[in-house]
Design a protein around this motif. Structure first.
Motif, PDB file in Angstrom:
ATOM      1  N   TYR A 167       0.870  -1.289  -0.001  1.00 53.23           N
ATOM      2  CA  TYR A 167       0.112  -0.057   0.068  1.00 53.23           C
ATOM      3  C   TYR A 167       0.803   1.243   0.059  1.00 53.23           C
ATOM      4  N   LEU A 181       2.434  10.848   9.507  1.00 56.79           N
ATOM      5  CA  LEU A 181       2.329  12.224   9.027  1.00 56.79           C
ATOM      6  C   LEU A 181       1.937  13.058   9.891  1.00 56.79           C
ATOM      7  N   ALA A 225      -3.556   4.158   3.564  1.00 58.33           N
ATOM      8  CA  ALA A 225      -3.003   4.584   4.646  1.00 58.33           C
ATOM      9  C   ALA A 225      -3.755   5.975   5.209  1.00 58.33           C
ATOM     10  N   HIS A 226      -3.676   6.110   6.500  1.00 58.69           N
ATOM     11  CA  HIS A 226      -4.032   7.387   6.983  1.00 58.69           C
ATOM     12  C   HIS A 226      -3.326   8.567   6.469  1.00 58.69           C
ATOM     13  N   ALA A 227      -1.946   8.312   6.158  1.00 57.17           N
ATOM     14  CA  ALA A 227      -1.315   9.291   5.717  1.00 57.17           C
ATOM     15  C   ALA A 227      -1.654   9.919   4.288  1.00 57.17           C
ATOM     16  N   PHE A 228      -2.219   9.191   3.580  1.00 56.01           N
ATOM     17  CA  PHE A 228      -2.520   9.563   2.278  1.00 56.01           C
ATOM     18  C   PHE A 228      -3.826  10.454   2.347  1.00 56.01           C
ATOM     19  N   ASP A 288     -11.482   5.681   8.761  1.00 58.43           N
ATOM     20  CA  ASP A 288     -11.477   5.958  10.174  1.00 58.43           C
ATOM     21  C   ASP A 288     -10.334   7.134  10.357  1.00 58.43           C
ATOM     22  N   THR A 289     -10.283   7.818   9.554  1.00 57.20           N
ATOM     23  CA  THR A 289      -9.201   8.895   9.746  1.00 57.20           C
ATOM     24  C   THR A 289      -9.805  10.184  10.659  1.00 57.20           C
ATOM     25  N   TYR A 290     -10.995  10.436  10.233  1.00 57.93           N
ATOM     26  CA  TYR A 290     -11.660  11.395  10.872  1.00 57.93           C
ATOM     27  C   TYR A 290     -12.792  11.160  11.875  1.00 57.93           C
ATOM     28  N   LEU A 304      -4.603  12.206   5.134  1.00 54.62           N
ATOM     29  CA  LEU A 304      -4.035  13.398   5.747  1.00 54.62           C
ATOM     30  C   LEU A 304      -3.367  14.330   4.738  1.00 54.62           C
ATOM     31  N   GLY A 305      -2.755  13.779   3.667  1.00 50.34           N
ATOM     32  CA  GLY A 305      -2.078  14.379   2.643  1.00 50.34           C
ATOM     33  C   GLY A 305      -2.840  15.341   1.965  1.00 50.34           C
ATOM     34  N   PHE A 306      -4.076  15.104   1.884  1.00 48.72           N
ATOM     35  CA  PHE A 306      -4.830  16.143   1.101  1.00 48.72           C
ATOM     36  C   PHE A 306      -5.433  17.177   1.981  1.00 48.72           C
ATOM     37  N   THR A 307      -4.770  17.285   3.236  1.00 47.50           N
ATOM     38  CA  THR A 307      -5.107  18.627   4.081  1.00 47.50           C
ATOM     39  C   THR A 307      -4.732  19.881   3.660  1.00 47.50           C
ATOM     40  N   GLY A 308      -5.623  20.834   3.303  1.00 49.94           N
ATOM     41  CA  GLY A 308      -5.342  22.159   2.583  1.00 49.94           C
ATOM     42  C   GLY A 308      -5.374  23.107   3.818  1.00 49.94           C
ATOM     43  N   PHE A 351       5.741  14.100   0.241  1.00 49.30           N
ATOM     44  CA  PHE A 351       4.949  13.343   0.441  1.00 49.30           C
ATOM     45  C   PHE A 351       5.024  11.760  -0.050  1.00 49.30           C
TER      46      PHE A 351
END
Lengths: 434, 434
Positions: A13, A325, B197-200, B232-234, B202-206, A115
């Motif tokens: 992943y 992250l 992944a959660h990082a993915f 389940d990230t948020y 989170l990576g779209f945070t602006g 990233f």
């Protein structure tokens, strides 16, 4: 051990996430990833960082050649495959040095990269740090319990054959005197040591039965009287008698590998002394862990041989570190779902100490802030630069320096922090994230 | 992963013992060494053999070249160094196939060679079998607990980076459906899989905050609607709503990685069904072990992702197997000291079963004897030839055959043997050593 290609020592992943990110600016946003442990293993008072040096070694092998690309092409698009072909980590890494104590929340490693560059390293970095730190953390407790008596790490046969090499390295950082593992001696220069095997003594069995004295004589002929004879193959009292009869009172050591080690050590010490072998040392081994080592403190033991419990982390075979992250384009980010919250934003840490040297707190603060003041206490910043622009910095601490650093650091723990009993971390972690 | 030189994946004392033996006829006496476990890990009902194939692979790399000899020369005499330069295992090996059940005393591997040739392999053989069998034994319990639901092994980050590859292989033998580890896919052909992944996300945070929908859309764009979205990230309820809004009701799966997985699975199933996504599967992960998997049996879970507990053997990170010299020149030999007795003489084993197929006993008998009769029971001999004259035999069982063998073997356990509760081995071991 050669440094092989390490690019596939990762989870599928990580690569599919890169594939999805590459279609968007996300892939190239500057990010900060942090390695930390939410908690220490149950009841442990401190952790010991190990593996950082191996992370830097394996980073150089993290490249996608034709063989690796053939594997990932099965599930990745051509654009991602092309990007991976050119992949070379170009970011920065800071972190705790090997041999540094850590506590819950300590930012043990901080990776600054795009990233896509940073997310790819999660699995490899965690594998190394989680394994090596688990071994070092367990080994440090054993070394503390052993006091001034040396420990020989001899657990290779109880763990994966390559994990054994890394485990010997981690145990050396933690203060173990030597390892039985020869690959660790070759690759990392860890001092190696060995005693004797039951098979050797049994190998001298003839039609008339066992011949322990012949085995002892052969070992001394090859290795000299400074060797360690294993005296518990048949009867220990007779074994000790045979050992001194063959070697004379100048015998280096005897090893006892079974039975009630405390009682046996006392009896064997008395017997050796009666035989005039007052300088012959006693090595004990056999299912020792930190508690068993501590229980032998008052016994006439000279050296401990430790295997299973050391290489399996003495009940905590993994350190539980995670790679998160925490910042994207300067914006702090964090998972919010239950039980697994983390604190967003790039962080640094310093350890406060009294003028006596005893440590008081792990202070975690924003990486962009100054080290927070602490009245009457000294504050030592904990991260050091490890990688700049993809290359390891010059003059990284050596293994010996990490070992010395830990020896010094353990002395700074509040006294109860060195105890083996279960309890809270030796010092609390205070977040100054204002 | 290339098969590197494996000659130094051993303990120093194996070599010093050879050095001492070489001065005497002992070194060249025909010997039999056996691998067995005195007991199963606490409370376990059965063990699963894994690693035998890796032993045979690594045996071919067990050669002393100039680099290896330079290391051992530090503590060995010239004659021994010369002997090692020519070392090539020339003996025979028989053993249990991978995927075979084992019990206390089962002769899992039998090495027939001269003393010096055989004693050298102890550490390497035990490292591999102890690690791989520990993982396979734990994984088999999880597979049983999961019933017809597939398990994805995703524990690479919780164990040494190379142990992770072997662990994925062992878990596959045990019946796990797929691994996240790409090196295991390359080296052993284990099916690989991955989610998100959660990082993915989170990576779209602006600057305006998180954007879960943008992350989901990007993942679907790259990987198609058959992909698994991590919800389940948020907030999970909002995450599921976002997932179906973006993917439509044809979404492959959602993954839940935190919280009370049973409660959440029920709520998410209900929500998915309400949204018309009746075919969207639910993958759960997060500190699962065999007990947690069993506790989710009644919940609407489709796939389990298992990490830490699988790769660390679920409380038993090593299988406790030992390698003992049992026969020299046809004479049975055994250590006699307390607590660690073993039974001398080369042994074979057969497993008795009722006509229904249910197994009754592990029968261990002298290798030179006929398989002992058992009234009304069938007896299946358990060892197969693995190495003859130093070379692996033709047509060794494949990984897939080992996997199928175990699936069949588990069905033959008495019903209580498949339980997760602590207890005695599922069948007793009976020694017929007359």
């Amino acid at each position: 051990m050669s440094i092989d290609n390490t690019a596939l020592l990762t989870d599928q992943y990580e690569l599919t996430m890169v594939s999805a990110a590459l279609r968007h600016p996300v892939a190239h946003r500057p990010c900060v990833f942090e390695v930390f442990a939410r908690r220490l293993p149950d009841g442990r008072r401190y952790g010991v960082v190990a593996g950082t040096g191996r992370v830097l070694d394996e980073l150089t092998g993290f490249r996608f050649g034709d063989d690796e690309l053939a594997v990932v092409r099965r599930f990745l698009d051509d654009d991602t495959v092309d990007w991976l072909r050119e992949y070379r980590f170009s970011g920065d890494i800071d972190g705790y040095r090997e041999g540094e104590l850590y506590f819950p929340g300590s930012p043990i490693l901080t990776v600054r990269a795009s990233f896509a560059e940073g997310v790819l390293l999660e699995t490899l970095i965690l594998s190394i740090l989680n394994h090596d730190s688990a071994i070092a953390s367990a080994a440090a407790r054993m070394v503390s319990a052993a006091g001034s008596r040396p420990i020989i790490e001899m657990g290779s046969r109880r763990t994966h054959e390559r994990a054994a090499v890394a485990g010997a390295r981690a145990a050396y950082i933690a203060g173990v005197a030597a390892t039985s593992n020869l690959e660790a001696a070759r690759t990392y220069g860890v001092p190696s040591a060995g005693t004797a095997a039951h098979a050797f003594t049994l190998g001298f069995t003839g039609p008339d039965g066992p011949d322990e004295k012949a085995a002892f004589a052969a070992q001394i002929e090859a290795l000299g009287v400074g060797t360690t004879l294993l005296v518990d193959t048949y009867d220990i009292t007779q074994g000790v008698r045979n050992a001194i009869e063959v070697a004379g009172p100048g015998l280096g050591a005897v090893r006892i590998d079974s039975g009630d080690l405390g009682v046996l050590a006392r009896k064997v010490r008395e017997q050796l002394d009666d035989l005039g072998a007052t300088g012959t040392k006693i090595v004990v081994s056999g299912d020792l862990d930190e508690y068993a080592i501590a229980s032998l403190r008052a016994e006439p033991v000279d050296t401990y041989g430790v295997g299973t419990s050391l290489v399996t982390g003495s009940g905590a075979p993994t350190a539980g570190m995670i790679y998160k992250l925490v910042e994207v384009d300067g914006i702090p980010v964090a998972k919010r779902a239950s039980h697994k919250e983390s604190k967003g934003g790039a962080k640094a840490a310093a350890r406060s100490a009294r003028p006596t040297g005893t440590i008081v707190e792990e202070v975690v603060y924003r990486a962009t802030d100054q080290v927070p003041a602490a009245d009457g206490l000294t504050l030592r910043p904990l991260q050091i630069p490890l990688v700049r622009g993809g290359d390891a910095v010059d003059s990284l601490p050596t293994l010996a320096e990490g070992r010395a650093h830990l020896a010094d650091a353990l002395v700074t723990l509040p006294w109860e922090g060195l105890g083996l009993s279960h309890g809270d971390p030796a010092v609390p972690t205070r977040y100054v994230l204002g």
